[in-house]
Enzyme design. Sequence first.
Site, PDB file in Angstrom:
ATOM      1  N   ARG A 196      58.824  26.800  53.670  1.00 26.14           N
ATOM      2  CA  ARG A 196      57.546  27.433  53.303  1.00 26.14           C
ATOM      3  C   ARG A 196      57.796  28.857  52.793  1.00 26.14           C
ATOM      4  O   ARG A 196      57.205  29.296  51.809  1.00 26.14           O
ATOM      5  CB  ARG A 196      56.586  27.448  54.511  1.00 26.14           C
ATOM      6  CG  ARG A 196      56.107  26.056  54.916  1.00 26.14           C
ATOM      7  CD  ARG A 196      55.009  26.132  55.966  1.00 26.14           C
ATOM      8  NE  ARG A 196      55.437  26.698  57.244  1.00 26.14           N
ATOM      9  CZ  ARG A 196      55.910  26.009  58.266  1.00 26.14           C
ATOM     10  NH1 ARG A 196      56.023  24.690  58.195  1.00 26.14           N
ATOM     11  NH2 ARG A 196      56.271  26.619  59.385  1.00 26.14           N
TER      12      ARG A 196
ATOM     13  N   LYS B 220      39.898  36.237  53.169  1.00 26.89           N
ATOM     14  CA  LYS B 220      39.147  35.064  52.702  1.00 26.89           C
ATOM     15  C   LYS B 220      38.746  34.184  53.871  1.00 26.89           C
ATOM     16  O   LYS B 220      39.506  34.025  54.825  1.00 26.89           O
ATOM     17  CB  LYS B 220      40.005  34.244  51.736  1.00 26.89           C
ATOM     18  CG  LYS B 220      39.243  33.092  51.115  1.00 26.89           C
ATOM     19  CD  LYS B 220      40.163  32.079  50.447  1.00 26.89           C
ATOM     20  CE  LYS B 220      40.452  30.927  51.386  1.00 26.89           C
ATOM     21  NZ  LYS B 220      41.181  29.821  50.737  1.00 26.89           N
TER      22      LYS B 220
ATOM     23  N   GLU C 190      33.723  32.339  50.763  1.00 25.27           N
ATOM     24  CA  GLU C 190      33.945  31.072  50.057  1.00 25.27           C
ATOM     25  C   GLU C 190      33.187  29.902  50.690  1.00 25.27           C
ATOM     26  O   GLU C 190      33.688  29.259  51.610  1.00 25.27           O
ATOM     27  CB  GLU C 190      35.448  30.734  50.018  1.00 25.27           C
ATOM     28  CG  GLU C 190      35.726  29.439  49.264  1.00 25.27           C
ATOM     29  CD  GLU C 190      37.192  29.017  49.265  1.00 25.27           C
ATOM     30  OE1 GLU C 190      37.991  29.578  50.033  1.00 25.27           O
ATOM     31  OE2 GLU C 190      37.539  28.110  48.500  1.00 25.27           O
TER      32      GLU C 190
ATOM     33  N   LYS D 233      33.631  33.359  46.240  1.00 26.54           N
ATOM     34  CA  LYS D 233      34.508  32.298  45.727  1.00 26.54           C
ATOM     35  C   LYS D 233      33.735  30.988  45.802  1.00 26.54           C
ATOM     36  O   LYS D 233      33.247  30.606  46.860  1.00 26.54           O
ATOM     37  CB  LYS D 233      35.793  32.226  46.558  1.00 26.54           C
ATOM     38  CG  LYS D 233      36.744  31.123  46.115  1.00 26.54           C
ATOM     39  CD  LYS D 233      38.166  31.384  46.578  1.00 26.54           C
ATOM     40  CE  LYS D 233      39.076  30.217  46.253  1.00 26.54           C
ATOM     41  NZ  LYS D 233      40.495  30.556  46.379  1.00 26.54           N
TER      42      LYS D 233
HETATM   43  P1  13P Z   1      42.136  25.056  45.302  1.00 25.78           P
HETATM   44  O1  13P Z   1      42.083  25.819  43.997  1.00 25.78           O
HETATM   45  O2  13P Z   1      43.350  24.192  45.423  1.00 25.78           O
HETATM   46  O3  13P Z   1      40.855  24.344  45.585  1.00 25.78           O
HETATM   47  O4  13P Z   1      42.328  26.130  46.450  1.00 25.78           O
HETATM   48  C1  13P Z   1      41.631  27.301  46.418  1.00 25.78           C
HETATM   49  C2  13P Z   1      41.350  27.769  47.776  1.00 25.78           C
HETATM   50  O5  13P Z   1      41.662  28.884  48.120  1.00 25.78           O
HETATM   51  C3  13P Z   1      40.638  26.878  48.706  1.00 25.78           C
HETATM   52  O6  13P Z   1      40.264  27.586  49.851  1.00 25.78           O
END
Ligand code: 13P
Length: 339
Positions: free
Chosen positions: A46, A135, A176, A218
Amino acid sequence: MTATTLLSTAHALTASGKGILAADESFPTIEKRFKVLGIPSTEENRRAYRELLFATPGLGEFISGVILFDETIRQKTGGASMPETLARIGIIPGVKVDGGTMALPGFAGEKITQGLDGLREKLAAYREQGARFTKWRAVIGLGERLPTATCIEANARALALFAALSQEAGLVPIVEPEVLMDGDHSLARCEEVTRMTLESVFGALFEHRVALEHMLLKTGMVLPGKECRQQAEVGEIAEATLRCLRRGVPAAVPGIVFLSGGQSDVAATERLNAICAGGGAPWTLTFSFGRALQDAALKIWKGSPANVAAAQAALLHRAKCNALAVQGKYSADVESATV
Ligand code: 13P
């Protein structure tokens, strides 16, 4: 001072022609992505993979910030921490701070994002480690009679608390609420649910006194479900997405960043280009893709040091295509050009 810092971070993250790389896959998610390619999900694999991504020559030209996972923020590359390494090349380090989802009790098939316990202390530590933004992802699934208002409201409340705590800690929150693409729902149903979700989220943000100028939203694009028989044209998607966001997102929010959500990388870029070319948006629009930036690079890398340079070239290509898309300048020629 904090307000000025938050404002300048929010603006730097949405700087013209740049977007955010989401590299914050949790342990189960990165394991899933590695497994299909036969890469064991060890701590060192990772670390090596994230090191490959961040060391891509020229990445800072197209990428303003990177969202890290908790493990990665404490890992090192070339003797320095990952956030130090990113900051040195002009990329703002951020971190995913939610604790993933759990079943929402009493609401079959729905989820609530966890992670508020001890968050104030965790945020202070992340800031010390170099993070400048955070986030939190909530998921809203569509189905028969889903989502419920309870699921939307519970997640909106958690998002608002997360955002208020982040701003208190001097970190710009990326809020988000992801409306999932899974299912056979129509474009119109996705627009309706996205609109309801935005209304609930911005209501909660207002109640919790979150400064809209110091956060980013987001969101997913407005799309028909993956299994919907009537898929939509790029133009329809751009129109529905812009209409929905104009109706639901206050103009005080400096930027909206899109997730890719399981679209193919090229489709995500084409749609981003159409949305950004649409014009008339009061906020800056850009990308914060995970899979749509990384998939090609990961498939090339396959865990082998011999493939690092080719994988980095693939990441840079996608970053460049998306950086052009946010300016409405992406085309098939740009896509087929080699980096
Ligand atoms: P994806 O663009 O793969 O959907 O991932 C963005 C993301 O941060 C999801 O939390």
